[in-house]
Design a protein around this motif. Structure first.
Motif, PDB file in Angstrom:
ATOM      1  N   VAL A  49       0.832  -1.206   0.000  1.00 14.09           N
ATOM      2  CA  VAL A  49       0.000   0.000   0.000  1.00 14.09           C
ATOM      3  C   VAL A  49       0.864   1.252   0.000  1.00 14.09           C
ATOM      4  N   ALA A  50       1.947   1.254   0.780  1.00  9.98           N
ATOM      5  CA  ALA A  50       2.848   2.411   0.781  1.00  9.98           C
ATOM      6  C   ALA A  50       3.470   2.615  -0.595  1.00  9.98           C
ATOM      7  N   HIS A  51       3.788   1.527  -1.277  1.00  8.31           N
ATOM      8  CA  HIS A  51       4.342   1.653  -2.631  1.00  8.31           C
ATOM      9  C   HIS A  51       3.305   2.199  -3.604  1.00  8.31           C
ATOM     10  N   TRP A  52       2.072   1.713  -3.493  1.00 11.36           N
ATOM     11  CA  TRP A  52       1.017   2.197  -4.389  1.00 11.36           C
ATOM     12  C   TRP A  52       0.810   3.706  -4.278  1.00 11.36           C
ATOM     13  N   ILE A  53       0.917   4.232  -3.061  1.00 10.88           N
ATOM     14  CA  ILE A  53       0.522   5.623  -2.811  1.00 10.88           C
ATOM     15  C   ILE A  53       1.718   6.564  -2.690  1.00 10.88           C
ATOM     16  N   TRP A  54       2.813   6.112  -2.064  1.00  8.24           N
ATOM     17  CA  TRP A  54       3.964   6.996  -1.843  1.00  8.24           C
ATOM     18  C   TRP A  54       5.154   6.681  -2.749  1.00  8.24           C
ATOM     19  N   GLY A  55       5.239   5.447  -3.211  1.00 11.97           N
ATOM     20  CA  GLY A  55       6.347   5.098  -4.093  1.00 11.97           C
ATOM     21  C   GLY A  55       5.992   5.416  -5.538  1.00 11.97           C
ATOM     22  N   ASP A  56       6.318   4.502  -6.421  1.00 14.19           N
ATOM     23  CA  ASP A  56       5.983   4.679  -7.838  1.00 14.19           C
ATOM     24  C   ASP A  56       4.851   3.734  -8.234  1.00 14.19           C
ATOM     25  N   GLY A  57       3.938   3.479  -7.309  1.00 16.14           N
ATOM     26  CA  GLY A  57       2.869   2.520  -7.538  1.00 16.14           C
ATOM     27  C   GLY A  57       1.729   3.055  -8.379  1.00 16.14           C
ATOM     28  N   TRP A  58       0.777   2.197  -8.664  1.00 15.24           N
ATOM     29  CA  TRP A  58      -0.266   2.503  -9.635  1.00 15.24           C
ATOM     30  C   TRP A  58      -1.238   3.577  -9.157  1.00 15.24           C
ATOM     31  N   LEU A  59      -1.553   3.606  -7.885  1.00  8.03           N
ATOM     32  CA  LEU A  59      -2.485   4.644  -7.419  1.00  8.03           C
ATOM     33  C   LEU A  59      -1.875   6.035  -7.531  1.00  8.03           C
ATOM     34  N   LYS A  60      -0.582   6.144  -7.330  1.00  6.52           N
ATOM     35  CA  LYS A  60       0.084   7.442  -7.444  1.00  6.52           C
ATOM     36  C   LYS A  60       0.329   7.818  -8.898  1.00  6.52           C
ATOM     37  N   ILE A  61       0.872   6.920  -9.681  1.00  5.35           N
ATOM     38  CA  ILE A  61       1.271   7.247 -11.051  1.00  5.35           C
ATOM     39  C   ILE A  61       0.060   7.427 -11.966  1.00  5.35           C
ATOM     40  N   ILE A  62      -0.914   6.568 -11.831  1.00  5.91           N
ATOM     41  CA  ILE A  62      -2.073   6.628 -12.736  1.00  5.91           C
ATOM     42  C   ILE A  62      -3.126   7.622 -12.260  1.00  5.91           C
ATOM     43  N   PHE A  63      -3.398   7.629 -10.937  1.00 10.60           N
ATOM     44  CA  PHE A  63      -4.530   8.414 -10.438  1.00 10.60           C
ATOM     45  C   PHE A  63      -4.139   9.629  -9.602  1.00 10.60           C
ATOM     46  N   GLN A  64      -2.863   9.763  -9.246  1.00  7.04           N
ATOM     47  CA  GLN A  64      -2.389  10.876  -8.417  1.00  7.04           C
ATOM     48  C   GLN A  64      -3.170  10.996  -7.098  1.00  7.04           C
ATOM     49  N   VAL A  65      -3.347   9.868  -6.423  1.00  3.61           N
ATOM     50  CA  VAL A  65      -4.021   9.875  -5.132  1.00  3.61           C
ATOM     51  C   VAL A  65      -3.242  10.750  -4.155  1.00  3.61           C
ATOM     52  N   GLN A  66      -3.958  11.371  -3.210  1.00  3.11           N
ATOM     53  CA  GLN A  66      -3.345  12.279  -2.243  1.00  3.11           C
ATOM     54  C   GLN A  66      -3.399  11.652  -0.843  1.00  3.11           C
ATOM     55  N   ASP A  67      -2.258  11.538  -0.202  1.00  2.11           N
ATOM     56  CA  ASP A  67      -2.184  11.079   1.186  1.00  2.11           C
ATOM     57  C   ASP A  67      -0.904  11.652   1.776  1.00  2.11           C
ATOM     58  N   PHE A  68      -1.022  12.776   2.456  1.00  7.98           N
ATOM     59  CA  PHE A  68       0.158  13.534   2.852  1.00  7.98           C
ATOM     60  C   PHE A  68       1.038  12.774   3.835  1.00  7.98           C
ATOM     61  N   ALA A  69       0.445  12.222   4.903  1.00  9.67           N
ATOM     62  CA  ALA A  69       1.276  11.595   5.935  1.00  9.67           C
ATOM     63  C   ALA A  69       0.720  10.267   6.433  1.00  9.67           C
ATOM     64  N   GLY A  70      -0.216   9.663   5.711  1.00  7.71           N
ATOM     65  CA  GLY A  70      -0.586   8.307   6.074  1.00  7.71           C
ATOM     66  C   GLY A  70      -2.023   8.023   6.435  1.00  7.71           C
ATOM     67  N   GLY A  71      -2.967   8.808   5.969  1.00  5.14           N
ATOM     68  CA  GLY A  71      -4.363   8.531   6.268  1.00  5.14           C
ATOM     69  C   GLY A  71      -4.822   7.191   5.744  1.00  5.14           C
ATOM     70  N   MET A  72      -4.403   6.854   4.528  1.00  7.44           N
ATOM     71  CA  MET A  72      -4.738   5.549   3.956  1.00  7.44           C
ATOM     72  C   MET A  72      -3.643   4.529   4.238  1.00  7.44           C
ATOM     73  N   VAL A  73      -2.394   4.923   4.023  1.00  2.00           N
ATOM     74  CA  VAL A  73      -1.271   4.008   4.174  1.00  2.00           C
ATOM     75  C   VAL A  73      -1.177   3.467   5.603  1.00  2.00           C
ATOM     76  N   ILE A  74      -1.455   4.322   6.579  1.00  2.00           N
ATOM     77  CA  ILE A  74      -1.279   3.932   7.982  1.00  2.00           C
ATOM     78  C   ILE A  74      -2.615   3.744   8.702  1.00  2.00           C
ATOM     79  N   HIS A  75      -3.455   4.778   8.725  1.00  2.00           N
ATOM     80  CA  HIS A  75      -4.620   4.755   9.608  1.00  2.00           C
ATOM     81  C   HIS A  75      -5.790   3.941   9.057  1.00  2.00           C
ATOM     82  N   THR A  76      -6.052   4.043   7.775  1.00  2.00           N
ATOM     83  CA  THR A  76      -7.136   3.232   7.212  1.00  2.00           C
ATOM     84  C   THR A  76      -6.790   1.749   7.278  1.00  2.00           C
TER      85      THR A  76
END
Length: 477
Positions: free
Chosen positions: A152-179
């Motif tokens: 999940v951290a790779h998808w959103i903060w690394g070069d993963g698909w949610l970041k590269i394709i959709f530009q999802v926003q998660d500044f400090a871990g709302g999805m990566v950590i808390h969700t």
């Protein structure tokens, strides 16, 4: 000039200093979490909690150095997971930057991110507290880190698909950590079942040491500014606005919890502590993308949603999430992540996007945030169920122990305090009280006699001992 994935001649000393301080602040959240949880749970399980959190932090940090960094921030394999270019932190430089951290050393970025990786599964300890075997705990956090956090951290903060394709926003871990941790916490609470006397206390067990919990909560509050504002990776205006947004959300959520507890019964210290932490957790994903003025609005929403979700999960569904991780972290992580779709403003972060209330009022970002929350929550839930069933089959999940004895002696052979609730009966008769009082007085007299005898021997060997005079005067019949 580029050296592999790194850039040289780029390091800003001010940014580096701030991220170093932030890294240490986030590290302090782990003992703070131990204090907070130990104070809110039974004293006979204090050692168990400390061992889980400090031992877990050590294991997870070793994992990060070995394979974690490269799986999250290495070059992506089909947008799913990072490759092994930086295994053992190889080629992660101390004297140059990386594509993920343009103004600080690449190694510092890796160190800062290690703190996030270490604390994430430890949040779930508050859900399965006082029930899970230590063997099961170790297997669980390792599996959770490998199959939930790293992808999940790779998808959103690394070069993963949610970041590269959709530009999802998660500044400090709302999805990566808390969700992710919140969903896992709810499932753990359900699958492990309720503790003894759950119905007696309606799921809200009395804290064993509220001042200790308050100390842990205060340390968490302080350290959270490093958690959120450190994620700016710079010491400029973005870090400042993030700090302000974080504080406004925390205090507004805390006030809501205080008022709600007062309406239901009395103003509760436990409630206001949980309310502040709910506000801190919920603003985490949005803190670097919004006008801090809206931090207060989001904080109020977080306060209400987290408080009422406890009534749903614990009181209606009867799920024993011991410290309400699913509400204080999970529900707030979802709400804060979705809030970016409404309140996000590109003017506060050039890497952000305008939400529904700003710019051209496009619903695109809101849709992306909703989709990402569903995906990360579903993935976390699915893997958690598989992990728990696997662990239950090989070593068992729930320890069979006397809940009056506690896990400290049962699992660790240690005590946090020199006394135990289990040896103190609910009520004492008059004879027992007299025995305790006489025993305490006699113990005091014996200690005093030894002290005075020692003084007399050293200072006045030829004179009558004060010890003998005092002994005749203080005999207890």
């Amino acid at each position: 000039m580029f050296i592999g994935n790194e850039t040289s001649d780029c390091i800003n000393t001010g940014d580096t200093t701030w991220v170093l301080i932030s890294s240490i602040l986030v590290l302090s959240m782990m003992p703070a979490l131990a204090f907070f949880e130990a104070g809110l749970l039974k004293s006979i399980n204090t050692v168990s909690l400390v061992t889980q959190i400090i031992g877990g932090a050590s294991i997870l940090s070793v994992m990060w150095h070995l394979i974690g960094y490269t799986l999250v921030f290495g070059h992506s394999y089909r947008g799913i997971i990072g490759n092994f270019d930086n295994i053992l932190m190889l080629n992660v430089r101390y004297d140059s930057c990386s594509r993920h951290s343009p103004t600080i050393p690449a190694a510092l970025f890796g160190f800062f991110q290690m703190m996030f990786a270490a604390i994430s599964p430890l949040l779930i300890t508050g859900a399965f507290a006082e029930r899970l075997k230590y063997k099961a705990f170790i297997i669980f956090i390792i599996g959770w880190e490998l199959f939930i956090y790293y992808p999940v951290a790779h998808w959103i903060w690394g070069d993963g698909w949610l970041k590269i394709i959709f530009q999802v926003q998660d500044f400090a871990g709302g999805m990566v950590i808390h969700t992710t941790s919140g969903v896992s916490a709810l499932i753990c609470g359900k699958m492990l079942g309720a503790r003894k006397d759950f119905d007696k206390y309606n799921g809200e067990f009395p804290p064993s040491n509220l001042p200790l919990a308050a100390l842990g909560g205060a340390l968490l509050w302080t350290a959270w500014f490093g958690f959120n504002a450190g994620s700016a990776l710079q010491s400029g205006p973005l870090a400042v606005s993030t700090v302000v947004a974080t504080q406004r959300s925390a205090v507004c959520s805390g006030v809501i919890w205080l008022i709600m507890s007062w309406i239901r019964h009395k103003p509760s210290a436990t409630a206001v502590l949980n309310g502040v932490i709910a506000g801190l957790a919920g603003i985490t994903p949005a803190s670097g993308y919004i006008d801090p003025q809206y931090g207060a609005v989001i904080g109020i929403i977080l306060g209400f949603t987290s408080y009422f979700s406890i009534l749903l999960f614990k009181h209606k569904l009867r799920i024993d999430d011991a410290l309400d991780v699913s509400s204080v972290h999970g529900v707030t992580g979802v709400v804060g992540s979705i809030a970016i779709g409404f309140f996000g403003q590109k003017s506060f972060n050039i890497d952000g996007k305008d939400g529904l209330f700003f710019g051209n009022h496009s619903p695109y970002l809101l849709g992306i945030q909703l989709m990402s929350v569903v995906i990360t929550g579903a993935w976390s839930g699915l893997i958690t169920i598989i992990l728990l069933k696997f662990i239950d089959r090989i070593v068992g999940l729930k320890i069979e122990h006397d809940e009056e004895l506690g896990l400290d002696e049962e699992e660790h052979g240690e005590q946090a305090y020199g006394w135990r609730h289990s040896v103190i009966p609910d009520s004492l008769n008059e004879e027992q009280i007299h025995l305790i009082v006489r025993g305490s007085v006699n113990h005091h007299i014996q200690a005093e006699q030894k002290r005075l005898s020692h003084i007399s021997t050293i200072n006045k060997p030829s004179m009558p001992s004060i010890f003998h005079q005092n002994r005749r005067a203080t005999v207890v019949r």
